[in-house]
Structures are given as C-alpha cells and as structure tokens.
Scaffold this active site. Structure first.
Site, PDB file in Angstrom:
ATOM      1  N   TYR A 155      34.702 110.362  44.225  1.00 35.16           N
ATOM      2  CA  TYR A 155      33.633 109.513  44.774  1.00 35.16           C
ATOM      3  C   TYR A 155      34.222 108.426  45.681  1.00 35.16           C
ATOM      4  CZ  TYR A 155      29.872 111.339  41.777  1.00 35.16           C
ATOM      5  OH  TYR A 155      28.924 112.134  41.177  1.00 35.16           O
TER       6      TYR A 155
ATOM      7  N   ARG B 232      22.861 112.581  29.609  1.00 30.53           N
ATOM      8  CA  ARG B 232      21.776 111.985  30.395  1.00 30.53           C
ATOM      9  C   ARG B 232      20.434 112.081  29.662  1.00 30.53           C
ATOM     10  NH1 ARG B 232      21.586 114.402  35.947  1.00 30.53           N
ATOM     11  NH2 ARG B 232      23.816 114.128  36.029  1.00 30.53           N
TER      12      ARG B 232
ATOM     13  N   ASP C 170      26.569 103.748  34.399  1.00 31.97           N
ATOM     14  CA  ASP C 170      26.910 104.735  35.419  1.00 31.97           C
ATOM     15  C   ASP C 170      28.423 104.838  35.511  1.00 31.97           C
ATOM     16  OD1 ASP C 170      25.585 106.316  37.850  1.00 31.97           O
ATOM     17  OD2 ASP C 170      27.543 105.531  38.447  1.00 31.97           O
TER      18      ASP C 170
ATOM     19  N   ARG D 293      12.340 101.916  35.532  1.00 30.97           N
ATOM     20  CA  ARG D 293      12.934 102.092  36.858  1.00 30.97           C
ATOM     21  C   ARG D 293      11.961 101.745  37.994  1.00 30.97           C
ATOM     22  NH1 ARG D 293      15.482 102.876  39.669  1.00 30.97           N
ATOM     23  NH2 ARG D 293      16.471 104.835  40.182  1.00 30.97           N
TER      24      ARG D 293
ATOM     25  N   ARG E 114      15.325 110.213  34.090  1.00 31.63           N
ATOM     26  CA  ARG E 114      14.096 110.298  34.865  1.00 31.63           C
ATOM     27  C   ARG E 114      13.031 111.227  34.287  1.00 31.63           C
ATOM     28  NH1 ARG E 114      14.272 111.780  40.876  1.00 31.63           N
ATOM     29  NH2 ARG E 114      16.549 112.070  40.791  1.00 31.63           N
TER      30      ARG E 114
END
Lengths: 341, 341
Positions: A148, A23, A72, A36, A27
């Site tokens: 998930y 990652r 993703d 974003r 962010r």
C-alpha cells in the site's frame, strides 16, 4: 465467558467449533451503516467509543465466539508519516507513496502514543465484552503494508512494490524492517491494552513466488512473531492466495495459520502440520448462497477438520460489503450446530 | 523451421529450452503502439492483415520459439451475441451481461463463419512464419469467459459469477456447456486454419476452491480437451493462482500445463506428473528488474526444470503494458544461452 475460541487457538478440546468472521463489523450491517452515515472510517477508528461500539455490533447480533477490534490495517502507516485517505467507493489512497530510499528513511518510528486511540478502543471494547467473548487485536503484515505504501493504494500487479524489491533490495529490507518493528510494538501495546489474541494480516502476500517470500518477507514476519512470543497470547498468521506459501508462513510464525478457500482445509492443515491450529476457510461469496448450499459447504469444511482440536471456523477473507445478513447469521449458527461434540 | 517449441510440447529432447511469452505482441512494443494509434483492438483483431502483422512483430525482434495469433479471448462472446467494448484504459466492458436463464438461452451457438477473420489471420500469419517458428492458436476457457459475460467485465471477487454457480447450478452448467462447445469448435477451426498448437486460457479460475473447480468447471474443460484430441496438435492448459488446482487441471486435460510464478516449477511438475509437459513460470514483473536479477531468476527456473524434456519457458501470465523492452529481449536470449544442452 465463552472461551471456545482461545481454547481452539491452543488446540484444546472444545464443545463445538468456534466461529468468527473477518470484517464481521462492516457495511453489510445496518447498525454499522448508521454510524458510518455520520462518521468517516478514520473518525470511527480514532474515536474509541465509536470503534468499541462498532466492534460490539456483530457480537450482539450473531452467536460469534470472538470479537475483533474495529480498526484499519493502514493506521500505522499514517502514524509513520504517510497521508492516508479513504475515498468513498475507491478504497484507501496514500498521497505521498514511498518511491525511494529518502522517503523510506523519513518514515517515523511509532514508539509512543501515536496509536493510543486503538489501545483505548481495545480497553473499552474489552470492558463491554466482559463475560461474553474474547477480543482479538490485529495489524497488517509488513509486505501488505509496504505494498500500500509503495503503490499508493490497492494494486493489481504490484509492479512498483516488486520493482523496489528486485532493484533496490537494501532499501526494501530497510523498509520491511522498519514496518516489522512498528507492527511488533503496535501489537504488543494492543495485547497489553487487553487484546486476548492478535492476528497478522498479510492479505496480499499471495502475489509473491515462494522464492521471493522466503527472501524478501519471511525474516521480517519472523521478527514480529518472535518478538510477541513472550506475550503469551495466541498469534494468528493470515494471508490469501497462499496455497504454495503455507509451509513458509508456518515457518515465519504463528500459533494459528489462516487459510483461504483456495485450499482444501485437510490438505492445508497437513501441509502446515497438525502441531499448529488453523482458521478458515469458507469462500466469502458462499454467504450469498441458499441456506442449503451454505450448509453443504460448512459441512464439507467441518468434515475436513475432522473434529481435530485446533480448528477455528472463519471465512477465507473478509465479509463482502453486500453480503446478505441472513447468510452470516445462518452460517454462525450452523457451525455450532453441525460441530457439536 | 525451428521446432523446439513443438518438440518440447511432445516432451522430446531439444537443443535448448524453447521460450515464448504470453501477450508477446502488445503495448510494450512501439511497433504495436504504432498500429494501435490508428486502429482499435477490435479493428486489429478483425482485420486479418493487421492481426497477422502484429503477430509477427515480436518474432522479428526477439529470438522467440513460437508465435501466438493476435486476438482477444472475448471474441467468441461477441459472436454469441454479447455487446463487447474495449474502453481505453478500463479493460473490456460487456453491455448486456448475462444475469438469468433467459439471457443464457439467447446466446447464439457459433458454428459458422462468425469468427472466420481469426482463421484468415492464422492463414496469413502462418504463411509469413514459414521457415521461422510455429504458430499457436488460443481461446478463453469456459469459466473465464463466463466470468466476463456475467460480471460485464473484469472482476475482483466474482460475486455474480459465483452467485449464479451456487444459486442456479442448472443455468450455470447450461452456460458452461454452451461455452465449451463454442470454444471446441473455435479451436478446431483455428487448428484447421493452420495453428500448430492451441492454448486454453483459464486465466481467472484461480478464484475458485478445488471443490468448486471439480464440480462446476472440470467437466466442461474436459469436454474441450476430449473434443480436440484427434486434431493431434499439442494442447496447452493455462491458468493463474492455480497452485491447489493443478492436479484437477491436469485431469481436465492438456499436453502442457501452464504454471504461474506462485508455485515452484519442480514442485508443480511433480504435482501434475512428469508424463505431461509444463510451461512457465517467471513473474512478469521480473522483466522490470536488472539483467543480473533476471538472470538469477531464469537460472532458478531452469535449474528446477533440470533439463527434463518437456519444459517450455514462459512467464506466469502476460507481459505487462509498461514492461521494458530490454527485459524481454535479454530474457529470451538468456533462456537459450543458459539451457544449451
């Protein structure tokens, strides 16, 4: 071209230990936040120009030895027919989770151009990385994807997932087989589009007992690694909380085994065997510490790797959202400096 | 008096394997829900009659070999001055979490009657259990308590906790020392009130690397076990996700080491040494499975325990809220039936 990462994957000697971070595009970077602010995660993933651009951001800023395509792990689930949403601050939600045989049977195979946007992002990123560093492709592993798909999002205790596994093993294996085949094809297409290595993320598999892993997961992961062998790129096999699963994960496949911080790197390397490479294993929270404290931890990991060919420095899991950018920079630099041969 | 549990703690031979379950008094039982419909968790904890009554509920219903006093691990934090709330469906919240040296310095020692209601609950439960089964007392371990106190509740990545540990080790050790002293006194008073064994719950310590455990946690846990030795009751040391920490946890202390389902019981017993007892280690989600599947799993654990004195059957963590009551009943019966010597 900096080929330290690929050499280490093949356990060849290198001038210093290669480093990249899971990652690493995320962010914690202002450049990423700027993108974003204008686009959702799914928009970035599905617009090859944006995905490629975000993939390059950490490479332009830090002395990293590999890029990883921005995507993703849940994209293949969407392609299979699950309705995926990323709710701000809540993580992924699947609006039609799998609960029975019928919903598993309805999952579509992904054998055409459903995920062509990822391949195109890889092609564009690869062009932009020419002469720089190699590009890694990736996919979620069947267990993590199944969790998930069944829970409808993230989970704490994986109750529904394990219930399906324990109560309807035949449906479980059918689901895992479908996922394994989709993942194999998806990773193969990423490689053919230009990914020079691929990583399988079985992020949540550490919630299983070794017995359950062997029975309900291992054969499906093995199918993936066996199916990718002839592509002749390094295959990385990663999970967290896997201290007691490492031997089985090694058996399932991979040229490189990803380690989290819960194990000592030297003990874990011995467990998986020195005839395989390892990747890891700094606690992501260590990046919040002082430079001195980071240095102490990087040194400890390098000391445990002992200069043996086949160590790729990484975190034990992805960079956390509020990670100080200086911690990332200083860690990457330090790995190179402290591991000079 | 059924003393199978105490004998197994001391690694003495028993007629069949003793069994109890963490959180055996809880939401999965209608009797418990009936009490909770009228009283909050804190009210039940602080009303000795209610706490004792709830403690007895599973004993009256299932063939269990030990009771555990009904309480919450966070009660000592409240006694130390933290404002604790149990928000329905959200877990515990601490309204004034610890964030700096000053807040750590302000924590009160607990050396008087602050937690006398737990002692009184133990006295009452013990009376009601006369001729039945032994009563276990318990406390949260310093790391797990610190993580709640610092994060202000449950946590996923323990970022603030580890930041304090890494950035202000002196404040960290001061906090851990305070907690260790409070826990030692609290457990000693539970024993003197009638607890016939005590369990230290380091539920979340598995988020740490072995190096961090050794440096930031082990000495404080050792202080507790050393301080309780002369009380001469069995001491149980439990955590989850501890596959790579077991040797260090053993070193920290305990007559019985609690194992979660992520390890094979035989491997883990070998790791901690056969000169200590072990407790575990069925996945709590297994109680949602069919009788046949539960049986397969119970058999596997008993086979790995191999009839060696010193195994107490338990789950690898607490019973989950929606667990089918039949799964609990059938598991307890099965452990006795399948382990007849």
């Amino acid at each position: 071209m900096n080929d330290r990462f690929l050499k280490a994957c093949r356990r060849e000697p290198v001038d210093c230990t290669p480093v990249w971070f899971m990652r690493q595009a995320g962010r914690y970077m202002q450049e990423y936040q700027a993108i974003r602010a204008k686009h959702s995660i799914l928009e970035v993933c599905k617009t090859p120009e944006l995905a490629a651009q975000v993939t390059l951001q950490p490479i332009d800023r830090f002395p990293l030895d590999a890029a990883i395509i921005f995507a993703d792990i849940l994209l293949p689930l969407e392609a299979m027919g699950l309705r995926l949403e990323f709710a701000e601050g809540e993580g992924p939600i699947i609006h039609n989770p799998l609960r029975d045989r019928a919903s598993v049977d309805q999952l579509r195979p992904v054998d055409g151009d459903e995920l062509a946007y990822v391949e195109e992002a890889i092609r564009q990123a690869r062009r932009a990385l020419t002469g720089k560093v190699p590009l890694i492709g990736f996919a979620g592993a069947p267990f993590t994807l199944a969790s998930y798909a069944i829970e409808g999002g993230g989970s704490r205790n994986y109750i529904r997932t394990k219930q399906l596994m324990y109560r309807e093993p035949e449906v479980w294996h059918r689901l895992m087989d479908k996922l394994a085949r989709v993942v194999t094809g998806y990773l193969r297409r990423q490689i053919r589009a230009g990914a020079e290595a691929v990583q399988l993320f079985d992020s949540w598999v550490g919630c299983l007992s070794p017995g359950d892993y062997a029975e309900y997961v291992l054969p499906h992961v093995q199918l993936i690694f066996d199916g990718l062998k002839r592509e002749q790129v390094p295959l990385i096999h990663f999970g967290t909380g896997t201290g007691s699963l490492l031997r089985l994960m090694r058996q399932a496949g991979g040229d490189v085994i990803g380690l989290d911080w819960r194990v000592h790197l030297d003990d874990a390397w011995q467990t998986v065997g020195h005839d395989v490479a390892v990747q890891g294993n700094l606690d992501p929270v260590a990046l919040f510490a002082s430079v001195h404290e980071i240095e102490r931890r990087v040194e400890d990991i390098l000391r445990r790797a002992a200069g043996r060919p086949g160590h790729i420095f990484n975190l034990g899991h992805g960079i956390l959202p509020n990670t100080p950018i200086d911690g990332v920079a200083v860690t990457a630099e330090m790995v190179h400096k402290l591991s000079q041969r």
